[in-house]
Design a protein around this motif. Structure first.
Motif, PDB file in Angstrom:
ATOM      1  N   LEU A   1      55.923  22.105  22.584  1.00  0.00           N
ATOM      2  CA  LEU A   1      56.776  22.963  21.759  1.00  0.00           C
ATOM      3  C   LEU A   1      55.980  24.128  21.199  1.00  0.00           C
ATOM      4  O   LEU A   1      56.447  25.281  21.224  1.00  0.00           O
ATOM      5  CB  LEU A   1      57.396  22.165  20.610  1.00  0.00           C
ATOM      6  CG  LEU A   1      58.282  22.953  19.653  1.00  0.00           C
ATOM      7  CD1 LEU A   1      59.487  23.549  20.401  1.00  0.00           C
ATOM      8  CD2 LEU A   1      58.741  22.077  18.510  1.00  0.00           C
ATOM      9  N   HIS A   2      54.775  23.864  20.747  1.00  0.00           N
ATOM     10  CA  HIS A   2      53.920  24.932  20.223  1.00  0.00           C
ATOM     11  C   HIS A   2      53.654  25.988  21.286  1.00  0.00           C
ATOM     12  O   HIS A   2      53.727  27.194  21.023  1.00  0.00           O
ATOM     13  CB  HIS A   2      52.599  24.349  19.710  1.00  0.00           C
ATOM     14  CG  HIS A   2      51.671  25.367  19.171  1.00  0.00           C
ATOM     15  ND1 HIS A   2      51.899  26.040  17.983  1.00  0.00           N
ATOM     16  CD2 HIS A   2      50.502  25.854  19.653  1.00  0.00           C
ATOM     17  CE1 HIS A   2      50.914  26.907  17.786  1.00  0.00           C
ATOM     18  NE2 HIS A   2      50.062  26.801  18.784  1.00  0.00           N
ATOM     19  N   LYS A   3      53.368  25.555  22.519  1.00  0.00           N
ATOM     20  CA  LYS A   3      53.144  26.494  23.621  1.00  0.00           C
ATOM     21  C   LYS A   3      54.392  27.343  23.908  1.00  0.00           C
ATOM     22  O   LYS A   3      54.295  28.532  24.137  1.00  0.00           O
ATOM     23  CB  LYS A   3      52.745  25.749  24.889  1.00  0.00           C
ATOM     24  CG  LYS A   3      51.314  25.318  24.946  1.00  0.00           C
ATOM     25  CD  LYS A   3      51.016  24.689  26.298  1.00  0.00           C
ATOM     26  CE  LYS A   3      49.573  24.307  26.423  1.00  0.00           C
ATOM     27  NZ  LYS A   3      49.295  23.699  27.736  1.00  0.00           N
TER      28      LYS A   3
ATOM     29  N   LEU B   1      55.047  15.486  30.646  1.00  0.00           N
ATOM     30  CA  LEU B   1      54.604  16.773  30.094  1.00  0.00           C
ATOM     31  C   LEU B   1      53.157  17.067  30.481  1.00  0.00           C
ATOM     32  O   LEU B   1      52.488  17.856  29.826  1.00  0.00           O
ATOM     33  CB  LEU B   1      54.741  16.767  28.563  1.00  0.00           C
ATOM     34  CG  LEU B   1      56.153  16.610  28.007  1.00  0.00           C
ATOM     35  CD1 LEU B   1      56.116  16.548  26.488  1.00  0.00           C
ATOM     36  CD2 LEU B   1      57.052  17.735  28.477  1.00  0.00           C
ATOM     37  N   GLY B   2      52.671  16.416  31.524  1.00  0.00           N
ATOM     38  CA  GLY B   2      51.285  16.623  31.943  1.00  0.00           C
ATOM     39  C   GLY B   2      50.303  16.101  30.909  1.00  0.00           C
ATOM     40  O   GLY B   2      49.243  16.652  30.707  1.00  0.00           O
ATOM     41  N   TRP B   3      50.672  15.018  30.270  1.00  0.00           N
ATOM     42  CA  TRP B   3      49.885  14.329  29.240  1.00  0.00           C
ATOM     43  C   TRP B   3      49.691  15.160  27.978  1.00  0.00           C
ATOM     44  O   TRP B   3      48.820  14.911  27.181  1.00  0.00           O
ATOM     45  CB  TRP B   3      48.561  13.793  29.785  1.00  0.00           C
ATOM     46  CG  TRP B   3      48.823  12.773  30.846  1.00  0.00           C
ATOM     47  CD1 TRP B   3      48.591  12.913  32.185  1.00  0.00           C
ATOM     48  CD2 TRP B   3      49.414  11.478  30.679  1.00  0.00           C
ATOM     49  NE1 TRP B   3      49.008  11.790  32.855  1.00  0.00           N
ATOM     50  CE2 TRP B   3      49.510  10.886  31.952  1.00  0.00           C
ATOM     51  CE3 TRP B   3      49.888  10.768  29.578  1.00  0.00           C
ATOM     52  CZ2 TRP B   3      50.052   9.621  32.154  1.00  0.00           C
ATOM     53  CZ3 TRP B   3      50.429   9.502  29.775  1.00  0.00           C
ATOM     54  CH2 TRP B   3      50.495   8.944  31.059  1.00  0.00           C
TER      55      TRP B   3
END
Length: 52
Positions: free
Chosen positions: A46-48, A37-39
């Motif tokens: 999920l928030h994004k 997830l790109g750290w």
């Protein structure tokens, strides 16, 4: 032993955990950054997604 492995290792272990303990495990696992997830943490990703 990793937390996720310990919890998912046997059904009998999961059956002995309370709902509060399971929620704590979920929070711990979802709060860990992931390389895939790109750290970002799963919670951050999920928030994004939900904010978009």
């Amino acid at each position: 032993m990793k937390l996720g492995v310990w919890v998912s290792n046997t059904k009998s272990r999961r059956d002995k955990l309370t709902q509060e303990q399971l929620a704590a495990v979920a929070a711990e696992l979802n709060g860990r950054p992931r390389k895939t997830l790109g750290w970002e943490t799963p919670a951050e990703r999920l928030h994004k997604l939900l904010a978009a």
